[in-house]
Motif scaffolding. Structure first.
Motif, PDB file in Angstrom:
ATOM      1  N   ALA A   1      58.121 -39.036  33.666  1.00 11.15           N
ATOM      2  CA  ALA A   1      58.732 -37.799  34.177  1.00 11.15           C
ATOM      3  C   ALA A   1      59.230 -36.902  33.041  1.00 11.15           C
ATOM      4  N   ALA A   2      59.813 -37.497  32.008  1.00 10.20           N
ATOM      5  CA  ALA A   2      60.310 -36.696  30.877  1.00 10.20           C
ATOM      6  C   ALA A   2      59.150 -36.024  30.139  1.00 10.20           C
TER       7      ALA A   2
ATOM      8  N   GLU B   1      53.383 -19.785  30.662  1.00  9.94           N
ATOM      9  CA  GLU B   1      54.231 -20.672  31.470  1.00  9.94           C
ATOM     10  C   GLU B   1      53.831 -20.710  32.937  1.00  9.94           C
TER      11      GLU B   1
ATOM     12  N   TRP C   1      56.195 -35.147  31.448  1.00 13.68           N
ATOM     13  CA  TRP C   1      55.713 -34.045  32.295  1.00 13.68           C
ATOM     14  C   TRP C   1      56.661 -32.852  32.230  1.00 13.68           C
ATOM     15  N   ARG C   2      57.951 -33.128  32.249  1.00 14.95           N
ATOM     16  CA  ARG C   2      58.945 -32.048  32.194  1.00 14.95           C
ATOM     17  C   ARG C   2      58.819 -31.259  30.887  1.00 14.95           C
ATOM     18  N   ALA C   3      58.673 -31.966  29.767  1.00 17.84           N
ATOM     19  CA  ALA C   3      58.520 -31.297  28.467  1.00 17.84           C
ATOM     20  C   ALA C   3      57.263 -30.432  28.452  1.00 17.84           C
ATOM     21  N   TRP C   4      56.172 -30.941  29.001  1.00 18.97           N
ATOM     22  CA  TRP C   4      54.900 -30.231  29.027  1.00 18.97           C
ATOM     23  C   TRP C   4      54.986 -28.980  29.904  1.00 18.97           C
ATOM     24  N   ARG C   5      55.614 -29.137  31.066  1.00 19.83           N
ATOM     25  CA  ARG C   5      55.712 -28.008  32.005  1.00 19.83           C
ATOM     26  C   ARG C   5      56.730 -26.964  31.568  1.00 19.83           C
ATOM     27  N   ASP C   6      57.769 -27.370  30.887  1.00 20.56           N
ATOM     28  CA  ASP C   6      58.842 -26.437  30.505  1.00 20.56           C
ATOM     29  C   ASP C   6      58.547 -25.645  29.239  1.00 20.56           C
ATOM     30  N   ASP C   7      57.615 -26.133  28.405  1.00 24.74           N
ATOM     31  CA  ASP C   7      57.373 -25.497  27.110  1.00 24.74           C
ATOM     32  C   ASP C   7      55.871 -25.325  26.879  1.00 24.74           C
TER      33      ASP C   7
ATOM     34  N   HIS D   1      54.376 -27.062  23.884  1.00 24.75           N
ATOM     35  CA  HIS D   1      54.424 -28.524  23.796  1.00 24.75           C
ATOM     36  C   HIS D   1      53.010 -29.093  23.669  1.00 24.75           C
TER      37      HIS D   1
ATOM     38  N   TRP E   1      51.360 -23.941  35.220  1.00 18.84           N
ATOM     39  CA  TRP E   1      51.718 -25.068  36.086  1.00 18.84           C
ATOM     40  C   TRP E   1      52.033 -24.623  37.514  1.00 18.84           C
TER      41      TRP E   1
END
Length: 196
Positions: free
Chosen positions: A90-91, A155, A93-99, A102, A158
């Motif tokens: 989950a962390a 951005e 995926w979150r890093a990939w989706r938020d930046d 990344h 996603w």
């Protein structure tokens, strides 16, 4: 018209695996999807394809010369290529989706895909303003092209979903691109209609 076509289905797509630079061929259903698209879409003045087999197989169904352009290749998923989505926690995926900058597991960032695809779109815009130009590519480059058309940042990638063998259309004849169709599957629906 700039028409973006996602390649037909592969077994990896059917299985829900992350499919980047790995190079499997179309499965039987993917071959049929490609044939339907080739019958349904106008014969293009230019036909551009990613270098990957699944895209080239789809493009070859159109029966016109295919220009291979490396900028339309799928995102590089690095060590995640061929893995199920659960291979990333989950962390991650979150890093990939938020930046968008990344870079996952030695692969390629969404921003890098956006940069190469915006340049490819700009190179095709003039021809697409007066003729039909078809590009056969993959999920991430198609999303990047849609972001280019809408004038938004990477951005948004996603927030989109692109189906196998879906069609997107961008009108490049005006002062700015206009998105006319996104994730269009009507060619496949028409092919399933019984003859009367």
């Amino acid at each position: 018209m700039l028409t973006l076509v996602r390649h037909g289905q592969t077994q990896a797509n059917r299985s829900g695996l992350l499919l980047g630079r790995a190079d499997p061929p179309l499965c039987a259903q993917g071959v049929e999807q490609a044939a339907v698209l080739a019958r349904a879409l106008p014969r293009p003045a230019r036909l551009v394809s990613s270098p990957l087999t699944r895209a080239r197989q789809t493009a070859e169904m159109f029966g016109v010369p295919v220009e291979v352009d490396e900028r339309w290749i799928e995102m590089d998923y690095g060590t995640l290529d061929g893995c199920p989505s659960t291979a990333l926690d989950a962390a991650g995926w979150r890093a990939w989706r938020d930046d968008p900058a990344h870079v996952p597991a030695g692969g390629e960032s969404v921003a890098a895909v956006g940069e190469r695809v915006r340049a490819a779109c700009a190179d095709l815009a003039a021809d697409a303003a007066s003729d039909d130009v078809v590009v056969v590519s993959h999920v991430s480059p198609i999303k990047a092209a849609i972001a280019w058309a809408l004038g938004v940042g990477d951005e948004v990638a996603w927030r989109m979903w692109v189906e196998d063998a879906a069609v997107c259309r961008i009108d490049t004849s005006g002062s700015t691109p206009r998105l006319l169709a996104f994730n269009d599957l009507s060619a496949h629906a028409a092919a399933l209609q019984p003859l009367r």
